[in-house]
Enzyme design. Sequence first.
Site, PDB file in Angstrom:
ATOM      1  N   ALA A  76       0.679  -1.121  -0.047  1.00 17.85           N
ATOM      2  CA  ALA A  76      -0.009  -0.020  -0.022  1.00 17.85           C
ATOM      3  C   ALA A  76       0.893   1.211   0.143  1.00 17.85           C
ATOM      4  CB  ALA A  76      -0.889   0.091   1.133  1.00 17.85           C
ATOM      5  N   SER A 115       4.409   0.925  -1.097  1.00 12.03           N
ATOM      6  CA  SER A 115       5.722   1.052  -2.043  1.00 12.03           C
ATOM      7  C   SER A 115       5.374  -0.437  -2.689  1.00 12.03           C
ATOM      8  CB  SER A 115       7.184   0.685  -1.196  1.00 12.03           C
ATOM      9  OG  SER A 115       7.019  -0.364  -0.405  1.00 12.03           O
ATOM     10  N   ARG A 127       7.742  -3.815  -5.134  1.00  9.58           N
ATOM     11  CA  ARG A 127       9.112  -4.164  -5.528  1.00  9.58           C
ATOM     12  C   ARG A 127       9.020  -5.297  -6.271  1.00  9.58           C
ATOM     13  NH1 ARG A 127       6.799  -4.851  -1.205  1.00  9.58           N
ATOM     14  NH2 ARG A 127       7.546  -3.129  -0.312  1.00  9.58           N
ATOM     15  N   ASP A 174      -1.931  -9.905  -0.649  1.00 11.57           N
ATOM     16  CA  ASP A 174      -0.300 -10.011  -0.274  1.00 11.57           C
ATOM     17  C   ASP A 174      -0.187 -10.575   1.252  1.00 11.57           C
ATOM     18  OD1 ASP A 174      -1.619  -7.818   1.354  1.00 11.57           O
ATOM     19  OD2 ASP A 174      -0.078  -6.402   0.643  1.00 11.57           O
ATOM     20  N   THR A 175      -1.308 -10.712   2.179  1.00  9.85           N
ATOM     21  CA  THR A 175      -1.418 -11.323   3.399  1.00  9.85           C
ATOM     22  C   THR A 175      -1.423 -12.802   2.919  1.00  9.85           C
ATOM     23  OG1 THR A 175      -2.367  -9.357   4.280  1.00  9.85           O
ATOM     24  CG2 THR A 175      -2.313 -11.402   5.602  1.00  9.85           C
TER      25      THR A 175
END
Length: 492
Positions: free
Chosen positions: A19, A21, A23, A246-247
């Site tokens: 939320a 950044s 990568r 993502d979690t």
Amino acid sequence: MTTVGGGGSGTVAAVDLGASSGRVMLGEVGPNRLDLHSVARFPNNPVRTIDGLHWNILELYRNALSGLQAAVREAPGLASIGIDSWAVDYALLRGDRVLGTPFHYRDGRNPAGAAATHALVPPAELYRQNGLQVLPFNTLYQLAADRAAGDLQAADGLLLIPDLLGFWLTGRRVAERSNASTTGLLHAVGGTSAGWNDALIARLQLPRALFPDLVSAGEPIGALLPGVAAEIGRDSLELVAVGSHDTASAVVAVPMLTDDCAYISSGTWSLVGVELPSPVLTEASRAANFTNEGGVDGRVRYLRNVMGLWLLSESIRSWERGGEQIDLAALLAQAAALPGPGILFDVDDARFLPPGDMPERISDYCLERGIRPPGSRAELVRVIVESLAAAYARALRTITELSGQVVRTVHIVGGGSQNDLLCQLTANHTGLSVQAGPMEATAIGNILVQARTQGYATGSLESLRALVQQAFPPRSFRPEPSGRVPHDNISP
């Protein structure tokens, strides 16, 4: 030594969008091997326009492509790509065209959507069907706001953020189940075969045609479109579905090797939970506002959202608006040297959700209750971190009561695992052993699911987690005998 991993080895790439950044990471996986390497990092800053707060989705996609170019240069034999991001937010489509810029979940339009949804389906019935906690930004509430604005009439599709990027890469519209479970429109029961809840979608007056086919983590989605392949410099590369929430990816990489563990995925948000074989859909669970979200391999992530390190990062942004550079490491060291704040505040108060002057909001919260607010920046940091640790402890106590799961060890992964003060105070408040790391759990989980699809890793989630523990040994924090825990004397 016991061999952990698959029969061969190879390299995959994770596009991991948080939320704040993003990568692109390369992971090399094989027997007794899990190496992680960052090839690109970039900010993820929302944009406020006349109609509200939005994600800069095109900039995110451009940065993801640039990162994949770097990944291909460093690993010409790259086997696949996986994408994960935050949950709930989405884009509406008509054909191949995105209709407007996706709204940010912190936008102010959402509470009205929640009220409109509950007018059609009462909260207790909704929980029995989808098992989700009430958060004002849940996808079904955002869709109610879109419906009221007339924005659904022109749309023929909806894609969650990682699925949107996947569509731009491959041309295929799908929804990965772990992320789809956060929409509130998937059946709560069903695991890897859970489907869209057509009856609920109809009752909420949403067009069923919006919702794409579902896939599970580990399924290949498709090859890159020719134009995309040419842009990143690599022919014949496939996109694999991972735990695209993502979690869900982070929980794959939590080194839980026994069933008496809880996890805290600590970043912008903190997700405090346990892994269960089936959801908890009781009225007590609903009243406590706990959620049942889909995980990899059909597991259930039974958890509660806690506001998270957003409180710290937004405080730093407030201080830096005057042109000053803030050294968070130095502030944390000063905060750790303090005897303790003696006070706690409710980190989940709704006033802390939107962007803004967080130190002033915390001060106002205290003054409203007749409590002296923090007097220095170091004291404010200590109050924030201690209040987060106390919120974690409350959530874990409730988890054990509602699920019957015994918890003896707490694993903290993500950025918060590098915050020693947070880890130690969590041990103090819970009275439990805390295992910290890995920091890049989300990217690691993304990589491991891809690696299993490619045959570089094998077995259950526990086998993958054994590889994580071997590659990234966690740091231990135990409750301090003299660790004074302040009373929660600021009432919510």
